[in-house]
Design a protein around this motif. Structure first.
Motif, mmCIF file in Angstrom:
data_model
loop_
_atom_site.group_PDB
_atom_site.id
_atom_site.type_symbol
_atom_site.label_atom_id
_atom_site.label_comp_id
_atom_site.label_asym_id
_atom_site.label_seq_id
_atom_site.Cartn_x
_atom_site.Cartn_y
_atom_site.Cartn_z
ATOM 1 N N GLU A 69 1.335 5.079 -2.087
ATOM 2 C CA GLU A 69 2.522 4.236 -1.913
ATOM 3 C C GLU A 69 2.290 2.840 -2.490
ATOM 4 O OE1 GLU A 69 4.585 4.167 1.735
ATOM 5 O OE2 GLU A 69 4.833 6.355 1.821
ATOM 6 N N ARG A 70 1.054 2.353 -2.337
ATOM 7 C CA ARG A 70 0.741 1.026 -2.891
ATOM 8 C C ARG A 70 0.867 1.031 -4.411
ATOM 9 N NH1 ARG A 70 -3.256 -1.981 -5.271
ATOM 10 N NH2 ARG A 70 -4.532 -0.125 -5.617
ATOM 11 N N GLN A 71 0.293 2.043 -5.034
ATOM 12 C CA GLN A 71 0.313 2.089 -6.491
ATOM 13 C C GLN A 71 1.723 2.312 -7.039
ATOM 14 O OE1 GLN A 71 -2.585 4.730 -8.189
ATOM 15 N NE2 GLN A 71 -4.312 3.803 -7.113
ATOM 16 N N ALA A 72 2.485 3.130 -6.324
ATOM 17 C CA ALA A 72 3.841 3.432 -6.795
ATOM 18 C C ALA A 72 4.816 2.293 -6.515
ATOM 19 C CB ALA A 72 4.347 4.718 -6.140
ATOM 20 N N GLY A 73 4.478 1.435 -5.549
ATOM 21 C CA GLY A 73 5.390 0.369 -5.161
ATOM 22 C C GLY A 73 6.628 0.889 -4.455
ATOM 23 N N VAL A 77 6.636 4.169 4.685
ATOM 24 C CA VAL A 77 5.991 3.941 5.976
ATOM 25 C C VAL A 77 6.204 2.506 6.418
ATOM 26 C CG1 VAL A 77 3.804 3.978 7.242
ATOM 27 C CG2 VAL A 77 4.247 5.689 5.460
ATOM 28 N N SER A 78 6.692 2.328 7.646
ATOM 29 C CA SER A 78 6.920 0.982 8.171
ATOM 30 C C SER A 78 5.839 0.536 9.150
ATOM 31 C CB SER A 78 8.285 0.913 8.862
ATOM 32 O OG SER A 78 9.331 1.039 7.925
ATOM 33 N N LEU A 79 5.134 1.491 9.751
ATOM 34 C CA LEU A 79 4.122 1.154 10.753
ATOM 35 C C LEU A 79 2.981 2.154 10.660
ATOM 36 C CD1 LEU A 79 3.247 -0.482 13.303
ATOM 37 C CD2 LEU A 79 4.555 1.166 14.666
ATOM 38 N N VAL A 80 1.751 1.659 10.746
ATOM 39 C CA VAL A 80 0.591 2.546 10.777
ATOM 40 C C VAL A 80 -0.233 2.260 12.019
ATOM 41 C CG1 VAL A 80 0.473 2.832 8.272
ATOM 42 C CG2 VAL A 80 -0.829 1.003 9.352
ATOM 43 N N GLY A 81 -0.815 3.320 12.552
ATOM 44 C CA GLY A 81 -1.753 3.223 13.649
ATOM 45 C C GLY A 81 -3.038 3.897 13.210
ATOM 46 N N ALA A 82 -4.152 3.172 13.253
ATOM 47 C CA ALA A 82 -5.398 3.737 12.743
ATOM 48 C C ALA A 82 -6.574 2.989 13.344
ATOM 49 C CB ALA A 82 -5.438 3.659 11.222
ATOM 50 N N LEU A 83 -7.746 3.526 13.102
ATOM 51 C CA LEU A 83 -8.961 2.881 13.578
ATOM 52 C C LEU A 83 -9.270 1.634 12.757
ATOM 53 C CD1 LEU A 83 -11.228 6.010 14.105
ATOM 54 C CD2 LEU A 83 -9.916 4.756 15.817
ATOM 55 N N HIS A 84 -10.042 0.747 13.361
ATOM 56 C CA HIS A 84 -10.459 -0.498 12.704
ATOM 57 C C HIS A 84 -10.982 -0.223 11.291
ATOM 58 C CE1 HIS A 84 -12.406 -4.549 12.598
ATOM 59 N NE2 HIS A 84 -13.361 -3.905 11.943
ATOM 60 N N GLY A 85 -11.881 0.745 11.163
ATOM 61 C CA GLY A 85 -12.481 1.037 9.868
ATOM 62 C C GLY A 85 -11.521 1.675 8.881
ATOM 63 N N ASP A 94 -5.192 -6.186 0.272
ATOM 64 C CA ASP A 94 -4.094 -7.117 0.556
ATOM 65 C C ASP A 94 -2.759 -6.386 0.665
ATOM 66 O OD1 ASP A 94 -3.120 -9.676 1.110
ATOM 67 O OD2 ASP A 94 -2.525 -10.000 -0.986
ATOM 68 N N THR A 95 -2.757 -5.270 1.398
ATOM 69 C CA THR A 95 -1.528 -4.463 1.503
ATOM 70 C C THR A 95 -0.900 -4.510 2.891
ATOM 71 O OG1 THR A 95 -2.782 -2.464 2.080
ATOM 72 C CG2 THR A 95 -2.373 -2.860 -0.253
ATOM 73 N N LEU A 96 -1.410 -5.385 3.780
ATOM 74 C CA LEU A 96 -0.866 -5.453 5.135
ATOM 75 C C LEU A 96 -0.153 -6.780 5.369
ATOM 76 C CD1 LEU A 96 -3.849 -3.930 7.154
ATOM 77 C CD2 LEU A 96 -1.767 -2.770 6.369
ATOM 78 N N ILE A 290 1.467 -3.293 9.772
ATOM 79 C CA ILE A 290 2.699 -3.095 8.996
ATOM 80 C C ILE A 290 2.362 -3.236 7.514
ATOM 81 C CG2 ILE A 290 5.025 -3.948 8.532
ATOM 82 C CD1 ILE A 290 5.110 -5.036 11.386
ATOM 83 N N PRO A 291 2.561 -2.194 6.722
ATOM 84 C CA PRO A 291 2.290 -2.298 5.293
ATOM 85 C C PRO A 291 3.268 -3.261 4.617
ATOM 86 C CG PRO A 291 2.488 0.009 5.995
ATOM 87 C CD PRO A 291 2.994 -0.842 7.115
ATOM 88 N N LYS A 292 2.769 -3.975 3.615
ATOM 89 C CA LYS A 292 3.672 -4.800 2.814
ATOM 90 C C LYS A 292 4.669 -3.888 2.101
ATOM 91 C CE LYS A 292 0.751 -8.839 2.064
ATOM 92 N NZ LYS A 292 0.018 -9.684 1.094
ATOM 93 N N GLY A 293 5.927 -4.289 2.080
ATOM 94 C CA GLY A 293 6.962 -3.456 1.492
ATOM 95 C C GLY A 293 7.563 -2.474 2.467
ATOM 96 N N ALA A 294 7.186 -2.571 3.755
ATOM 97 C CA ALA A 294 7.719 -1.656 4.765
ATOM 98 C C ALA A 294 9.244 -1.707 4.779
ATOM 99 C CB ALA A 294 7.181 -2.025 6.143
#
Length: 424
Positions: A69-73, A77-85, A94-96, A290-294
């Motif tokens: 999604e980052r490469q395609a622009g 996705v508007s919200l992500v939940g994930a582990l710290h790592g 720099d995508t958040l 929240i990803p940039k471009g959400a």
């Protein structure tokens, strides 16, 4: 980093992915993936928060999706939940979206600043909001306590005592009574990274093929004589515990919860054993970002605020066994099983010989390959009885290449590195 554990220990996270749906906030999560947990998220934790499409993904697929999604622009996705790592690579690119305003609100609501600082991922702005925390513990049927070695304290066991305990149980019952989640979807790799290696070597990557590691593998082979062979089929230890297939088990607190909550009077819960270098343990922090471009930033912020409310955090603890990131006390009427797990978490944190091992950082989409190094070593050394030195040399080379390829620097408990973490 002990100050991170303000209440319990850090847990795993939630990621969701789905195709775009009109007027829905797409929430992609790597955590709470099992159907029972995902159902709790959809039907209870996200109730009354608007239209949210909660989709779970395995960590490698999550990393691939976010990069695509980052490469395609083009963002769905508007919200992500994930582990710290898992969130760290997104911050590195720099995508958040910075979440400083939300962080200030939550600090005022009782979220420890030390935990919020962790969510900056080394940057000047808030990259994620700490959502849940957890760790891994051991659980035993109370009937197993009669077989403890003389003088052993279940809250301060060492590996020699665990081995003797296993022998005593097997001698008395005729069957191995210790179980590990070494199945295809089990979390056995985290045992090696957060518990076994730190306890025997004081490190995870640097010490991978050390003499201390070789001695640790010899000890694990001795322990495995009293571990049920069915462990290689177990993904969650709550089922074999509840079914009476094993009396003692190690696993993630959320994967023990159902058995213990169903019969809390039947169990004791306690820290993993200590080795020569201390009592390794892995705090698990899950965050919301929240990803940039959400496409629905406002909806994502609303979901984060909802999941960070005290009542929602307590409901999360009660329903799925992940503890709050807010500095709040568990109520006295909380699920008795969760209370037992919380006690073991506190005992682990309070251990004088505790050695904190953080989740891997900087591996990007290579986390699965990192886990495979440990699991392949386990299969070859413990299950196939190959020479320890030969296996560690071969797997150490694989580890070294992985660190070089990803340029991942060392993380605790390994000493910091300039450049890729070396296998010494």
């Amino acid at each position: 980093m002990k100050h991170i554990m303000s209440f319990g220990i850090l847990a795993s996270t939630v990621l969701a992915f789905a195709s775009p749906v009109l007027a829905q906030t797409v929430f992609v999560s790597t955590q709470l993936r099992p159907i029972e947990e995902a159902t709790v998220v959809r039907e209870e934790l996200l109730k009354d928060v608007g239209s949210v499409d909660y989709v779970v993904e395995e960590p490698p697929q999550f990393a691939v999706r976010m990069e695509a999604e980052r490469q395609a622009g083009k963002h769905t996705v508007s919200l992500v939940g994930a582990l710290h790592g898992e969130l760290s690579p997104l911050a590195d690119k720099d995508t958040l979206e910075p979440l400083d305003d939300l962080a200030k609100k939550l600090a005022a609501s009782g979220m420890p600043q030390s935990l919020l600082d962790l969510g900056k991922l080394g940057k000047s702005t808030q990259q994620y909001i700490p959502w849940m925390q957890a760790t891994y513990v051991m659980a035993a049927k109370k009937g197993a306590l009669q077989y403890l070695p003389a003088g052993a304290d279940v809250n301060a066991l060492n590996y020699d005592q665990l081995i003797e305990w296993g022998k005593n149980m097997q001698d008395a019952t005729g069957q191995p009574q210790i179980g590990f989640p070494a199945g295809p979807k089990g979390l056995m790799a985290r045992y090696f990274q957060g518990y076994f290696y730190p306890s025997f070597t004081g490190g995870v990557v640097r010490t991978f093929q050390s003499a201390d590691a070789a001695a640790g593998w010899e000890k694990l082979k001795a322990l495995w004589a009293y571990v049920t062979p069915n462990s290689t089929n177990y993904d969650f230890m709550q089922e074999p515990l509840a079914a009476g297939e094993v009396m003692v088990a190690w696993d993630h607190i959320a994967r023990l919860k159902n058995a213990i909550s169903a019969a809390p009077d039947d169990y004791v819960v306690f820290p993993a054993p200590a080795g020569p270098k201390g009592r390794g343990y892995m705090p698990v922090v899950a965050g919301l970002a929240i990803p940039k471009g959400a496409p629905d930033k406002a909806g994502a912020e609303k979901v984060i605020e909802h999941l960070s409310m005290p009542e929602t955090q307590l409901l999360t603890a009660s329903k799925v066994g992940f503890f709050p990131t807010l500095n709040i006390k568990l109520p006295p009427d909380l699920d008795a099983g969760v209370a037992l797990l919380a006690g073991a978490v506190t005992a682990t944190q309070a251990s004088k010989d505790a050695v904190i091992s953080l989740l891997p950082v900087g591996l990007g989409d290579k986390g699965g390959e990192f886990n495979k190094v440990y699991m392949d070593s386990f299969q070859r050394i413990v299950l196939q009885n190959e020479p320890i030195a030969d296996v560690l040399k071969a797997q150490g080379a694989t580890m070294a290449k992985l660190m070089t390829d990803t340029k991942a620097a060392c993380w605790a408990p390994d000493a910091k590195s300039d450049g890729p973490c070396p296998v010494e």
